[in-house]
Design a protein around this motif. Structure first.
Motif, mmCIF file in Angstrom:
data_model
loop_
_atom_site.group_PDB
_atom_site.id
_atom_site.type_symbol
_atom_site.label_atom_id
_atom_site.label_comp_id
_atom_site.label_asym_id
_atom_site.label_seq_id
_atom_site.Cartn_x
_atom_site.Cartn_y
_atom_site.Cartn_z
ATOM 1 N N LYS A 47 31.179 -49.585 31.637
ATOM 2 C CA LYS A 47 31.600 -49.933 32.749
ATOM 3 C C LYS A 47 32.476 -49.830 32.957
ATOM 4 C CE LYS A 47 28.721 -52.181 35.312
ATOM 5 N NZ LYS A 47 27.761 -53.308 36.012
ATOM 6 N N ARG A 94 27.269 -43.995 36.706
ATOM 7 C CA ARG A 94 26.187 -44.661 37.299
ATOM 8 C C ARG A 94 24.496 -44.006 36.468
ATOM 9 N NH1 ARG A 94 29.098 -44.241 42.539
ATOM 10 N NH2 ARG A 94 28.156 -42.448 42.496
ATOM 11 N N ASP A 95 24.842 -42.812 36.529
ATOM 12 C CA ASP A 95 23.790 -42.355 35.691
ATOM 13 C C ASP A 95 23.571 -42.629 34.298
ATOM 14 O OD1 ASP A 95 21.171 -41.120 34.589
ATOM 15 O OD2 ASP A 95 22.229 -39.667 35.912
#
Length: 419
Positions: A47, A94-95
Motif C-alpha cells: 500500500k 487495489r487488485d
C-alpha cells in the motif's frame, strides 16, 4: 542395490538437471497457485508503494515529498519504474490478487534463472529441492510483494549472463537490480575483481561506466531534485530499529544501537572481503595479491588464459560468497532479505564440501530461524551462525578450486570433472 546406485547417480550427476528442473518448476507453480488461493495476503509495504507511486504520478519528483503510510520513498528509480507498471496493471494497487499472480510469475522466472545458474556451475541435482522448499521465500514473493523480488531476479540474471560471457548484458541487468534496491551493492567488489580478470582493465572501466550511466538514466526523472534523490535512494547512514532485526536479537539493544557495533561490523566486512580477494577471488590471475593490482595498469600477456580460468562455477561462487559476506555483516536484516539468502546458501553449502545430510540440516536450521516471528535470541543466533558457517565453509571448500592444468588451450579443473 542397483536401484540405490541409480538413485545416487541421478542425485549426484549434473547432467540429470536438464529433466529434473522442469519438474521442479511445474511442482512449484502448482504450489504458488495454492498459496495465493488459500493463504491470506499480508499487507506490509504494498500500500505504501502504491501511495508513493500515486504521488509521483501527480507530478512530484522530490523524494522528500514522496511519502506513504509507512514512510518516505527510499528506493532508486528502477523501483519507481517497476511499481509504476504494477500500479497500472493492478487498478492503482487495489487488485491485490492480480499483483500476487504477477509476483508468482516473477518468482517462477527467478527460480528458472537460479536453476540455470546452478546448471552452468555444474551443481548436483540433490541441491535443487532446497530451492523450492522455503516457506519464507514464497511468502516474500506472493504474500508480501516486496521489491527485493525484482532485485534478486536481477542478481541471478546478471550471474547467468556473466556465466554465458555476456558481460555487457549482465552489467545492465545488475545495474537495474541495484537501482531497485541498493542491497545489490554487496556483490559489487567481487564483480569488479571478476571483471578485471575476465575482461582486462580497459573493458572493466567500460563496465564501470555502464553501471554509472544506467544509474543516471534511472534517476533522470528526478534530475531537478538530484540531491534529494541520491540522499534518499542511496542512503548509507539509515538508522535501524532493534525490534525489527532478524539477525542481532541475541545482543542487547544498547549494543545494537551503538556506533562501536556498527564500526566493528564494517571492519569485519572489509576484512573478509580482503581475505577472500587475496586467497580465493584472484586465483584466475595466478598472481600474488601485491602483483594483482598491477593488472589495472594495462592488459597483461596472459589475459586470454586468465579469462578462461574465470569459469561459470567460479563466477557464481565469487558473487554469491560476496553477497553472503555482506549479509553476515549487515547492520540489520529484515525478513525480506531472505530473498537473497534462500537461493545463495544451498550453492555455497555444496561448495563448502559438507556432506549432503549436513547441507540439508544447515538449510533446515536456517529456514526455521527465518520463520520465527518475532525473532528471538535463539533464532537470530541461528541466522548468524548458519551464515558464518556458510561463508567460512565456502572459503575452506574452495581451497583447491582452479588447481588445474591447461591442455591444448583448454582449462581442465580437477575438482569439477572427476566423474
Amino acid at each position: 542395490m542397483n536401484f540405490i546406485n541409480e538413485g545416487l547417480e541421478i542425485a549426484r550427476n549434473p547432467k540429470h538437471t536438464r529433466w529434473i528442473y522442469p519438474l521442479l518448476l511445474i511442482a512449484d507453480a502448482a504450489l504458488c497457485g495454492i498459496i495465493i488461493d488459500r493463504v491470506p495476503y499480508t499487507e506490509i509495504d504494498w500500500k505504501t508503494y502504491m501511495q508513493q507511486i500515486e504521488i509521483y504520478l501527480k507530478g512530484e519528483n522530490d523524494y522528500k515529498n514522496i511519502v506513504g503510510s509507512t514512510g518516505p520513498l527510499v528506493y532508486p528509480g528502477a523501483h519507481v519504474l517497476i511499481y509504476r507498471i504494477l500500479y497500472m496493471l493492478t487498478d492503482q494497487g487495489r487488485d491485490i490478487q492480480t499483483a500476487q499472480y504477477i509476483f508468482a510469475l516473477v518468482y517462477l522466472l527467478t527460480l528458472a534463472v537460479v536453476i540455470q545458474c546452478y546448471r552452468e556451475a555444474k551443481a548436483p541435482p540433490y541441491v535443487l529441492p532446497l530451492l523450492i522448499l522455503s516457506k519464507r521465500l514464497h511468502s516474500i514473493f506472493m504474500l508480501r510483494c516486496f521489491n527485493d523480488c525484482f532485485a534478486v531476479l536481477a542478481l541471478f540474471s546478471a550471474i547467468y549472463a556473466y556465466q554465458r560471457n555476456q558481460w555487457h548484458l549482465g552489467t545492465f541487468i545488475y545495474t537495474t537490480g541495484l537501482n531497485v534496491k541498493m542491497s545489490l551493492l554487496l556483490p559489487l567488489p567481487a564483480i569488479g575483481v571478476l571483471m578485471l580478470q575476465a575482461l582486462g582493465s580497459k573493458e572493466g572501466i567500460t563496465q564501470a561506466m555502464i553501471i554509472l550511466q544506467i544509474s543516471v538514466l534511472y534517476g533522470y526523472p528526478f534530475r531537478k531534485r538530484a540531491p534529494s534523490y541520491f540522499q534518499r535512494a542511496f542512503e548509507l547512514t539509515r538508522e535501524f530499529l532493534y525490534k525489527w532485526t532478524v539477525n542481532w536479537r541475541f545482543i542487547d539493544e544498547d549494543t545494537f544501537l551503538s556506533k562501536n557495533f556498527a564500526i566493528s561490523l564494517l571492519v569485519i566486512h572489509v576484512g573478509l572481503l580482503i581475505w577472500f580477494t587475496a586467497t580465493r577471488w584472484i586465483k584466475p590471475s595466478r598472481r600474488r595479491p601485491r602483483e594483482f593490482f598491477s593488472l589495472l595498469k594495462g592488459e597483461p600477456r596472459d589475459q586470454d588464459q586468465m579469462a578462461r580460468r574465470v569459469t561459470p562455477n567460479f563466477i557464481m561462487t565469487t558473487i554469491l560468497t560476496a553477497t553472503a559476506i555482506g549479509l553476515l555483516c549487515a547492520r540489520s536484516l529484515h525478513y525480506q532479505f531472505y530473498a537473497y539468502i534462500a537461493w545463495t546458501t544451498p550453492f555455497l553449502l555444496w561448495k563448502a564440501g559438507f556432506h549432503p545430510v549436513v547441507q540439508y540440516a544447515l538449510w533446515g536450521a536456517q529456514e526455521w530461524a527465518w520463520n520465527v516471528y518475532p525473532s528471538t535470541p535463539v533464532s537470530s543466533a541461528t541466522v548468524v551462525g548458519v551464515l558464518a558457517t556458510t561463508v567460512l565453509g565456502a572459503w575452506w571448500g574452495t581451497r583447491h578450486d582452479l588447481d588445474s592444468v591447461e591442455t591444448n588451450g583448454k582449462l581442465v579443473e580437477d575438482h569439477e570433472h572427476a566423474e
